[in-house]
Design a protein around this motif. Structure first.
Motif, mmCIF file in Angstrom:
data_model
loop_
_atom_site.group_PDB
_atom_site.id
_atom_site.type_symbol
_atom_site.label_atom_id
_atom_site.label_comp_id
_atom_site.label_asym_id
_atom_site.label_seq_id
_atom_site.Cartn_x
_atom_site.Cartn_y
_atom_site.Cartn_z
ATOM 1 N N ILE A 90 0.867 -1.182 0.000
ATOM 2 C CA ILE A 90 0.000 0.000 0.000
ATOM 3 C C ILE A 90 0.902 1.230 0.000
ATOM 4 N N ILE A 91 0.705 2.081 -0.997
ATOM 5 C CA ILE A 91 1.504 3.302 -1.142
ATOM 6 C C ILE A 91 0.657 4.482 -0.683
ATOM 7 N N ALA A 92 1.244 5.327 0.149
ATOM 8 C CA ALA A 92 0.534 6.482 0.704
ATOM 9 C C ALA A 92 1.269 7.769 0.330
ATOM 10 N N PHE A 93 0.483 8.810 0.021
ATOM 11 C CA PHE A 93 1.040 10.108 -0.371
ATOM 12 C C PHE A 93 0.427 11.211 0.488
ATOM 13 N N HIS A 94 1.256 12.191 0.846
ATOM 14 C CA HIS A 94 0.808 13.349 1.625
ATOM 15 C C HIS A 94 1.339 14.609 0.953
ATOM 16 N N PRO A 95 0.482 15.593 0.673
ATOM 17 C CA PRO A 95 0.965 16.822 0.039
ATOM 18 C C PRO A 95 1.710 17.703 1.041
ATOM 19 N N VAL A 96 2.623 18.497 0.534
ATOM 20 C CA VAL A 96 3.370 19.448 1.359
ATOM 21 C C VAL A 96 3.054 20.854 0.844
ATOM 22 N N PHE A 97 2.510 21.674 1.740
ATOM 23 C CA PHE A 97 2.184 23.055 1.387
ATOM 24 C C PHE A 97 3.088 24.013 2.167
ATOM 25 N N HIS A 98 3.472 25.087 1.527
ATOM 26 C CA HIS A 98 4.233 26.147 2.202
ATOM 27 C C HIS A 98 3.688 27.484 1.739
ATOM 28 N N GLN A 99 3.220 28.243 2.689
ATOM 29 C CA GLN A 99 2.615 29.546 2.395
ATOM 30 C C GLN A 99 1.495 29.422 1.356
ATOM 31 N N PRO A 129 -6.908 -7.623 11.268
ATOM 32 C CA PRO A 129 -7.314 -6.209 11.167
ATOM 33 C C PRO A 129 -6.610 -5.289 12.148
ATOM 34 N N ALA A 130 -6.331 -5.762 13.376
ATOM 35 C CA ALA A 130 -5.680 -4.884 14.350
ATOM 36 C C ALA A 130 -4.266 -4.528 13.895
ATOM 37 N N ILE A 131 -3.554 -5.512 13.364
ATOM 38 C CA ILE A 131 -2.198 -5.265 12.869
ATOM 39 C C ILE A 131 -2.243 -4.326 11.675
ATOM 40 N N LEU A 132 -3.157 -4.585 10.764
ATOM 41 C CA LEU A 132 -3.256 -3.746 9.574
ATOM 42 C C LEU A 132 -3.613 -2.307 9.932
ATOM 43 N N GLU A 133 -4.529 -2.121 10.865
ATOM 44 C CA GLU A 133 -4.916 -0.764 11.242
ATOM 45 C C GLU A 133 -3.742 0.001 11.839
ATOM 46 N N ASN A 134 -3.012 -0.640 12.742
ATOM 47 C CA ASN A 134 -1.864 0.036 13.342
ATOM 48 C C ASN A 134 -0.827 0.403 12.281
ATOM 49 N N ASP A 135 -0.525 -0.546 11.415
ATOM 50 C CA ASP A 135 0.517 -0.293 10.423
ATOM 51 C C ASP A 135 0.082 0.744 9.397
ATOM 52 N N LEU A 136 -1.189 0.737 9.017
ATOM 53 C CA LEU A 136 -1.662 1.714 8.053
ATOM 54 C C LEU A 136 -1.685 3.126 8.646
ATOM 55 N N MET A 137 -2.072 3.236 9.907
ATOM 56 C CA MET A 137 -2.059 4.556 10.541
ATOM 57 C C MET A 137 -0.628 5.010 10.825
ATOM 58 N N GLY A 138 0.266 4.063 11.125
ATOM 59 C CA GLY A 138 1.679 4.413 11.265
ATOM 60 C C GLY A 138 2.258 4.923 9.960
ATOM 61 N N GLU A 139 1.819 4.343 8.861
ATOM 62 C CA GLU A 139 2.260 4.793 7.537
ATOM 63 C C GLU A 139 1.791 6.226 7.275
ATOM 64 N N ALA A 140 0.513 6.482 7.573
ATOM 65 C CA ALA A 140 -0.025 7.834 7.361
ATOM 66 C C ALA A 140 0.666 8.854 8.258
ATOM 67 N N ALA A 141 0.878 8.477 9.522
ATOM 68 C CA ALA A 141 1.525 9.406 10.458
ATOM 69 C C ALA A 141 2.955 9.712 10.036
ATOM 70 N N GLY A 142 3.664 8.699 9.528
ATOM 71 C CA GLY A 142 5.051 8.906 9.127
ATOM 72 C C GLY A 142 5.202 9.941 8.036
ATOM 73 N N ILE A 143 4.322 9.897 7.036
ATOM 74 C CA ILE A 143 4.450 10.889 5.958
ATOM 75 C C ILE A 143 3.898 12.247 6.383
ATOM 76 N N GLN A 144 2.985 12.266 7.362
ATOM 77 C CA GLN A 144 2.513 13.556 7.879
ATOM 78 C C GLN A 144 3.630 14.283 8.618
ATOM 79 N N VAL A 145 4.348 13.549 9.461
ATOM 80 C CA VAL A 145 5.479 14.160 10.170
ATOM 81 C C VAL A 145 6.575 14.544 9.172
ATOM 82 N N GLY A 146 6.801 13.694 8.188
ATOM 83 C CA GLY A 146 7.781 14.023 7.158
ATOM 84 C C GLY A 146 7.432 15.302 6.423
#
Length: 578
Positions: A118-127, A190-207
């Motif tokens: 599963i590939i996840a993308f997060h946009p980066v905005f500046h000003q 499902p519990a493992i998948l949910e944790n890992d998928l939310m960890g994936e989303a959080a990682g690119i958000q912090v990035g």
């Protein structure tokens, strides 16, 4: 007229450029590192099967983590599919996270390589301006295929689990609960998948936050100019490397399923044409896709080819979009290297690892000093059984290491997950905690590396006992008949094999290197001898001191030293050998 106060790519301060380059790489590495530390599934936290990349606001690659090459070179291809067919640039908002695992998103095979990724993308905005994207490609434990972990010999994509078209799992910071529920409802864990998928989303958000701070530090126009400069520099240096290869067309072919499994062998063909500072890889003549899971989506073929180009060019070149500009790929639709719906593709790595050897074989004809002998290929070992204490599903799954091919300058690496895989070897203790298995052996397999002036890397002997009830076993390997070939006079490696209940009255050697799921019994043992890597150069030219060192280390036997090198390490004096 150009505003003199706004830096252009040509006018970027080289020190600033190098700082920005390394900052981008650090952000990507930290995204991948967070995923590994936060992961629940064994394949993420122990095998580190995840990769991160950064892109500019146009979707051009800027930097990536040192992770899984087959992942990395596919993330940008998938982003282009998302932007062109699903979410144009003007539809992204701060806080969005778009995910997909569909190999056929957009109508072609230019997306994720198989459904577990599963590939996840997060946009980066500046000003208020869209300036980039952060991305993660993560192999998730189970996405609801016909067998746990998408193992087995599937013949169509619908047997390989839930296909998620590009969708916003998180929209402006708010999770789509209905979409998440749909995804989790299709997983055995499902519990493992949910944790890992939310960890994936959080990682690119912090990035994305770290990405934004880079703009705060140096200013928007300076950083954007650095992006252009990095890409231009990578393209210029890659073109110079290609221009040093003699012009011409160089052909090579490789066999897959070489032992006749599932209707094999099948043929991969390549014509590599070098013309000035550009190169074209034409796979015309490759066999059509088959009813089986080994078909490679076009994105996978491109990823494997880009990987080889990176191997044979200057490693100091930043791996950006510019590296790909002078590389052209022709892959017929509906072939093993450009799978089309409804082809199954979970085990596309069978083709992808062979593409590496295929391209290396062509390059060897033009620039042998840049090429590498054949490596062990794609190796998977998976056993699924309930945990005896908890009843929960336990998975002992490994991207198995083998021997790497030798080069013109060095021996091949021993026991490594090779080329486009690059996963670390998981600790035995961690595997035994996660799954009902008991390891009996993990050691070098002597004499498996091909002899040469530079010898191929050694494979391994892996053996374990299954402790769970009703275990399911699935195996994948390659090159058991046409073993990993040597180069420039180097000898071929050993091809290995799979044995159930070795050394007992119930012993049976599996007839093929790859197969469907096997139903084992509690207490059965699995033994795998993985292939080695091919040798490079005439074995008669090998330094006798190296032959003796290999013998003392137990990597080669006395018989092999005499047979392949003409040297008896026990009786022949060093002076006589020299």
């Amino acid at each position: 007229m150009t505003n003199p106060t706004i830096p252009t790519a040509a006018a970027v301060n080289p020190i600033t450029l190098e700082i920005v380059r390394n900052a981008l790489t650090m952000i990507a590495e930290q995204i991948a590192g967070r995923m590994i530390r936060s992961g629940t599934s064994y394949i993420i936290k122990e095998m580190e099967d995840c990769s991160a990349a950064l892109f500019d606001g146009h979707g051009r690659l800027l930097a990536e983590s040192a992770s899984i090459p087959i992942h990395l070179n596919c993330i940008g291809i998938t982003l282009r599919t998302v932007l062109d067919h699903y979410y144009p640039l003007d539809t992204w908002r701060p806080g969005d996270v778009v995910i997909t695992n569909d190999p056929y998103a957009g109508g072609e095979s230019l997306s994720s390589h198989h459904t577990n990724d599963i590939i996840a993308f997060h946009p980066v905005f500046h000003q208020g301006r869209l300036v980039g994207f952060t991305a993660l490609n993560v192999h998730h434990m189970d996405i609801g295929a016909m067998w746990m972990g998408t193992r087995g010999w599937g013949v169509e994509i619908w047997q390989e689990g839930l296909r998620i078209p590009p969708l916003k799992l998180i929209r402006e910071g708010r999770r789509d609960g209905a979409l998440m529920a749909l995804i989790l409802n299709n997983s055995r864990v499902p519990a493992i998948l949910e944790n890992d998928l939310m960890g994936e989303a959080a990682g690119i958000q912090v990035g994305a936050q770290e990405f934004t701070r880079l703009f705060d530090s140096y200013g928007q126009e300076t950083v954007l100019a650095c992006f252009d400069a990095l890409i231009e520099q990578s393209e210029r240096r890659t073109r110079a490397q290609i221009a040093a290869i003699p012009d011409g067309t160089y052909r090579h072919e490789e066999k897959i399923l070489d032992d006749g499994a599932k209707g094999g062998p099948y043929t991969l063909k390549l014509a590599m044409t070098v013309a000035g500072d550009e190169v074209t890889f034409d796979f015309t003549g490759t066999d059509p896709q088959i009813e089986g899971p080994i078909n490679a989506p076009l994105s996978a073929t491109m990823a494997a080819t880009y990987y080889v180009m990176k191997c044979i060019t200057d490693p100091d070149i930043a791996n950006t979009e510019g590296c790909k500009a002078p590389v052209h790929i022709v892959a017929p639709k509906g072939s093993l290297v450009n799978a089309q719906l409804p082809a199954a593709c979970f085990q596309r790595m069978i083709v992808c690892h062979s593409i590496v050897d295929l391209v290396m074989g062509a390059i060897a004809q033009a620039a042998p000093e840049r090429a590498m002998a054949d490596s062990c290929g794609c190796l998977y070992n998976s056993t699924v059984a309930p945990n005896l204490d908890t009843g929960e599903i336990g998975v002992a799954s490994e991207v198995v290491p083998g021997g790497i091919g030798a080069t013109a300058f060095a021996d091949g690496i021993d026991v490594m997950s090779c080329h486009v895989t690059n996963c670390p070897i998981p600790p035995i203790e961690a595997t035994e905690i996660e799954a009902p298995v008991l390891y009996l052996r993990r050691e070098f397999a002597p004499d498996t590396g091909g002899a040469g002036r530079w010898r191929g890397g050694m494979g391994q002997v892996l053996e374990y006992r299954v402790l769970g009830e009703k275990p399911l076993f699935h195996h994948t390997s390659q090159k058991s008949v046409i073993t990993p070939q040597g180069m420039m006079g180097g000898l071929a490696a050993d091809g290995g094999g799979w044995i159930i209940n070795r050394g007992t009255p119930d012993e049976r050697r599996l007839p093929h290197a790859i197969g469907d799921v096997e139903f084992l019994r509690r207490g059965d043992t699995v033994t795998h001898i993985s292939p080695g890597g091919g040798g490079y150069g005439n074995p008669a030219e090998r330094d006798p001191a190296r032959i003796r060192a290999d013998y003392r280390a137990g990597l080669i036997s006395r018989q092999a030293a005499i047979r392949d090198y003409g040297l008896d390490p026990e009786t022949q004096p060093a002076a006589a050998a020299n």
